[in-house]
Design a protein around this motif. Structure first.
Motif, PDB file in Angstrom:
ATOM      1  N   MET A   1       0.839  -1.206   0.000  1.00 16.28           N
ATOM      2  CA  MET A   1       0.000   0.000   0.000  1.00 16.28           C
ATOM      3  C   MET A   1       0.873   1.255   0.000  1.00 16.28           C
ATOM      4  SD  MET A   1      -2.890  -1.155   2.827  1.00 16.28           S
ATOM      5  CE  MET A   1      -3.757   0.401   2.756  1.00 16.28           C
ATOM      6  N   ASN A   2       0.445   2.277  -0.761  1.00 20.04           N
ATOM      7  CA  ASN A   2       1.175   3.530  -0.758  1.00 20.04           C
ATOM      8  C   ASN A   2       0.647   4.439   0.359  1.00 20.04           C
ATOM      9  OD1 ASN A   2      -1.254   4.648  -1.678  1.00 20.04           O
ATOM     10  ND2 ASN A   2      -0.610   4.570  -3.838  1.00 20.04           N
ATOM     11  N   LEU A   3       1.201   5.648   0.444  1.00 15.50           N
ATOM     12  CA  LEU A   3       0.830   6.547   1.535  1.00 15.50           C
ATOM     13  C   LEU A   3      -0.657   6.870   1.504  1.00 15.50           C
ATOM     14  CD1 LEU A   3       1.544   8.431   3.885  1.00 15.50           C
ATOM     15  CD2 LEU A   3       2.116  10.200   2.198  1.00 15.50           C
ATOM     16  N   GLU A   4      -1.182   7.210   0.323  1.00 19.82           N
ATOM     17  CA  GLU A   4      -2.590   7.592   0.235  1.00 19.82           C
ATOM     18  C   GLU A   4      -3.508   6.453   0.692  1.00 19.82           C
ATOM     19  OE1 GLU A   4      -0.326   8.202  -2.044  1.00 19.82           O
ATOM     20  OE2 GLU A   4      -0.246  10.386  -1.862  1.00 19.82           O
ATOM     21  N   GLU A   5      -3.149   5.230   0.348  1.00 19.43           N
ATOM     22  CA  GLU A   5      -3.974   4.083   0.749  1.00 19.43           C
ATOM     23  C   GLU A   5      -3.926   3.872   2.260  1.00 19.43           C
ATOM     24  OE1 GLU A   5      -3.688   1.323  -3.287  1.00 19.43           O
ATOM     25  OE2 GLU A   5      -2.067   1.269  -1.796  1.00 19.43           O
TER      26      GLU A   5
ATOM     27  N   ARG B 184       5.316   8.436  14.323  1.00 21.13           N
ATOM     28  CA  ARG B 184       6.716   8.179  14.646  1.00 21.13           C
ATOM     29  C   ARG B 184       7.290   7.054  13.790  1.00 21.13           C
ATOM     30  NH1 ARG B 184       4.625   9.079  19.899  1.00 21.13           N
ATOM     31  NH2 ARG B 184       5.615  10.859  20.936  1.00 21.13           N
ATOM     32  N   HIS B 185       8.619   7.090  13.712  1.00 24.81           N
ATOM     33  CA  HIS B 185       9.364   5.972  13.116  1.00 24.81           C
ATOM     34  C   HIS B 185      10.650   5.816  13.909  1.00 24.81           C
ATOM     35  CE1 HIS B 185      10.899   3.122  10.240  1.00 24.81           C
ATOM     36  NE2 HIS B 185      12.005   3.830  10.101  1.00 24.81           N
ATOM     37  N   GLU B 186      10.824   4.623  14.468  1.00 27.64           N
ATOM     38  CA  GLU B 186      11.994   4.327  15.302  1.00 27.64           C
ATOM     39  C   GLU B 186      12.155   5.365  16.404  1.00 27.64           C
ATOM     40  OE1 GLU B 186      15.319   3.922  12.696  1.00 27.64           O
ATOM     41  OE2 GLU B 186      14.657   1.965  11.942  1.00 27.64           O
ATOM     42  N   GLY B 187      11.021   5.759  16.988  1.00 24.48           N
ATOM     43  CA  GLY B 187      11.031   6.673  18.127  1.00 24.48           C
ATOM     44  C   GLY B 187      11.089   8.142  17.793  1.00 24.48           C
ATOM     45  N   HIS B 188      11.277   8.493  16.538  1.00 26.26           N
ATOM     46  CA  HIS B 188      11.379   9.898  16.143  1.00 26.26           C
ATOM     47  C   HIS B 188      10.081  10.364  15.489  1.00 26.26           C
ATOM     48  CE1 HIS B 188      15.686   9.884  16.949  1.00 26.26           C
ATOM     49  NE2 HIS B 188      15.770   8.751  16.262  1.00 26.26           N
TER      50      HIS B 188
ATOM     51  N   GLU C 214      -7.875   5.033  19.888  1.00 27.31           N
ATOM     52  CA  GLU C 214      -7.400   4.285  18.736  1.00 27.31           C
ATOM     53  C   GLU C 214      -7.342   2.803  19.109  1.00 27.31           C
ATOM     54  OE1 GLU C 214      -4.263   7.195  16.383  1.00 27.31           O
ATOM     55  OE2 GLU C 214      -3.510   5.884  17.965  1.00 27.31           O
ATOM     56  N   ASP C 215      -7.859   1.958  18.243  1.00 26.91           N
ATOM     57  CA  ASP C 215      -7.696   0.528  18.488  1.00 26.91           C
ATOM     58  C   ASP C 215      -6.385   0.068  17.848  1.00 26.91           C
ATOM     59  OD1 ASP C 215      -8.133   0.300  15.740  1.00 26.91           O
ATOM     60  OD2 ASP C 215     -10.263  -0.228  15.992  1.00 26.91           O
ATOM     61  N   ASP C 216      -6.090  -1.204  17.936  1.00 27.08           N
ATOM     62  CA  ASP C 216      -4.815  -1.725  17.432  1.00 27.08           C
ATOM     63  C   ASP C 216      -4.674  -1.500  15.930  1.00 27.08           C
ATOM     64  OD1 ASP C 216      -4.157  -2.516  19.950  1.00 27.08           O
ATOM     65  OD2 ASP C 216      -4.744  -4.619  19.675  1.00 27.08           O
ATOM     66  N   ALA C 217      -5.770  -1.660  15.189  1.00 23.36           N
ATOM     67  CA  ALA C 217      -5.706  -1.484  13.734  1.00 23.36           C
ATOM     68  C   ALA C 217      -5.383  -0.039  13.365  1.00 23.36           C
ATOM     69  CB  ALA C 217      -7.036  -1.903  13.102  1.00 23.36           C
TER      70      ALA C 217
ATOM     71  N   GLN D 297       2.387   2.516  10.052  1.00 26.94           N
ATOM     72  CA  GLN D 297       2.749   2.341   8.649  1.00 26.94           C
ATOM     73  C   GLN D 297       2.921   3.686   7.953  1.00 26.94           C
ATOM     74  OE1 GLN D 297       3.577  -0.488   7.069  1.00 26.94           O
ATOM     75  NE2 GLN D 297       3.413  -1.408   9.113  1.00 26.94           N
ATOM     76  N   ILE D 298       2.085   4.639   8.318  1.00 26.16           N
ATOM     77  CA  ILE D 298       2.251   5.998   7.783  1.00 26.16           C
ATOM     78  C   ILE D 298       3.622   6.537   8.202  1.00 26.16           C
ATOM     79  CG2 ILE D 298       1.410   8.375   7.941  1.00 26.16           C
ATOM     80  CD1 ILE D 298      -1.428   7.194   8.227  1.00 26.16           C
TER      81      ILE D 298
END
Length: 388
Positions: free
Chosen positions: A1-5, A87-91, A111-114, A121-122
């Motif tokens: 999936m891309n960003l928009e998806e 976040r990504h890797e804490g940042h 927010e649930d887990d999904a 993922q974003i």
């Protein structure tokens, strides 16, 4: 999936339209919603950027330190929003924002887990985009530096790569703009980068033509494939954030590999903005006239004794500064007394009196064309040297 998806999946699970920003609050994506009546959201999407008030609110409500969505009260009459850090890797690499009803209880903002997985993922995609942007920026800086700072083959290869990779549009000629603070200013690199970004967005006469720029050697440097609108550039520098910056605009050169000649001219024009503030904060090489030559002289090292004797006598007299201004205006107007009087808003008899005083103090004949040339040039040099 891309960003928009991923963004659409997040919005569908969250049940509301969302906007995704990068860490600098630039809009990177937004969800589609058939019944979107959030006018503030539409304004943000159209402007491609969050407001300074939004940045302040994110800082005030410590969104970057939160684990999930944070409620932010209405801003400027808009709607309440929830903003969650991405976040990504804490940042923190961005934010996801959505409008909510003002009466929605805090315990309903969950927010649930999904949803959390969608946000994660974003974050992965935003981090990759940020890395790509940094790599593109580094490459652009390398190529522009080589183009403007190198001679011979290095500049030619840089020009070829910029054109081949469509980093800059092909055009009949190219112009360089240099944005810089005055000497000993405390303007930082971040301000120069912001000015560069705004200039690339605000001054194109033809938005479809792509320009390129970078910050190096304490200057923001743009290479543009179009004519420069000085008014747009002046409007940009009128913004409070850029109050200390000035701009020098070089002449048009072709091919792109010759853009370094335009940069040289832009820096000479920029020097004119430093030495002669009365001419304004945006100076163009094509409008410099004799200053093209004078600004390349070491005028800062000149003293009063370096000027022709008549000009020395005039500037040393008690009324010298005012008389020098009158004389310069007279010479600027081609020795047309009526036009000079109108420019200075004085009566012609007053002008003639002042010119007689100039003749007496400086001991000159204003009917002598060679003397007029000497006086006119020397007065301009005195201005650039700070001797008036």
């Amino acid at each position: 999936m891309n960003l928009e998806e991923h963004v659409q999946a997040y919005a569908d699970r969250f049940g509301r339209p969302v906007i995704v920003f990068d860490a600098d609050l630039n809009v990177t994506a937004f969800s589609i919603h058939d019944e979107d009546v959030d006018h503030a959201r539409l304004a943000i999407i159209l402007s491609h950027r969050g407001s300074s008030r939004a940045k302040d609110s994110i800082r005030e409500y410590r969104v970057a330190q939160a684990d999930g969505p944070v409620r932010i009260p209405p801003i400027d009459g808009g709607r309440s929003r929830v903003v969650a850090p991405v976040r990504h890797e804490g940042h923190v690499v961005g934010y996801v924002s959505s409008a909510i009803p003002d009466d929605l209880p805090d315990d309903a903002i969950v927010e649930d887990d999904a949803i959390r997985e969608s946000r994660a993922q974003i974050g992965v995609i935003l981090a990759a985009m940020a890395l790509g942007a940094r790599e593109d920026e580094d490459r652009t800086r390398r190529l522009v530096t080589a183009l403007l700072d190198a001679d011979g083959d290095h500049g030619i290869r840089a020009a070829d790569e910029l054109l081949t990779d469509r980093l800059i549009s092909p055009a009949p000629h190219y112009t360089v703009i240099v944005l810089s603070p005055p000497p000993h200013s405390d303007v930082n690199t971040a301000t120069l980068r912001l000015a560069l970004d705004r200039a690339l967005a605000a001054i194109p006469a033809f938005p479809t033509l792509k320009a390129v720029g970078t910050v190096f050697e304490g200057e923001a440097v743009l290479v543009v494939p179009y004519e420069i609108d000085g008014k747009r550039l002046s409007t940009l520098l009128a913004l409070p954030a850029f109050a200390e910056l000035r701009a020098g605009v070089g002449g048009a050169h072709s091919p792109l590999a010759d853009a370094r000649a335009s940069r040289r001219e832009a820096r000479i024009a920029l020097r004119g903005a430093d030495l002669s503030p009365a001419r304004g904060r945006v100076l163009q090489w094509d409008e410099l006239g004799l200053d093209r030559i004078l600004l390349q002289l070491p005028v800062e090292a000149l003293t009063l004794t370096d000027l022709p004797a008549p000009v020395q006598r005039l500037l040393q007299a008690q009324s010298g500064p005012d008389l020098a201004e009158t004389l310069e205006a007279y010479l600027d107007c081609g020795c047309d007394a009526q036009r000079t009087a109108q420019e200075l808003h004085i009566h012609r008899s007053t002008l003639y009196y002042r010119l007689d005083r100039v003749k007496a103090i400086a001991d000159v004949d204003l009917a002598d064309g060679l003397m007029r040339r000497e006086l006119h040039t020397a007065l301009r040099v005195a201005t650039l040297a700070g001797l008036r």
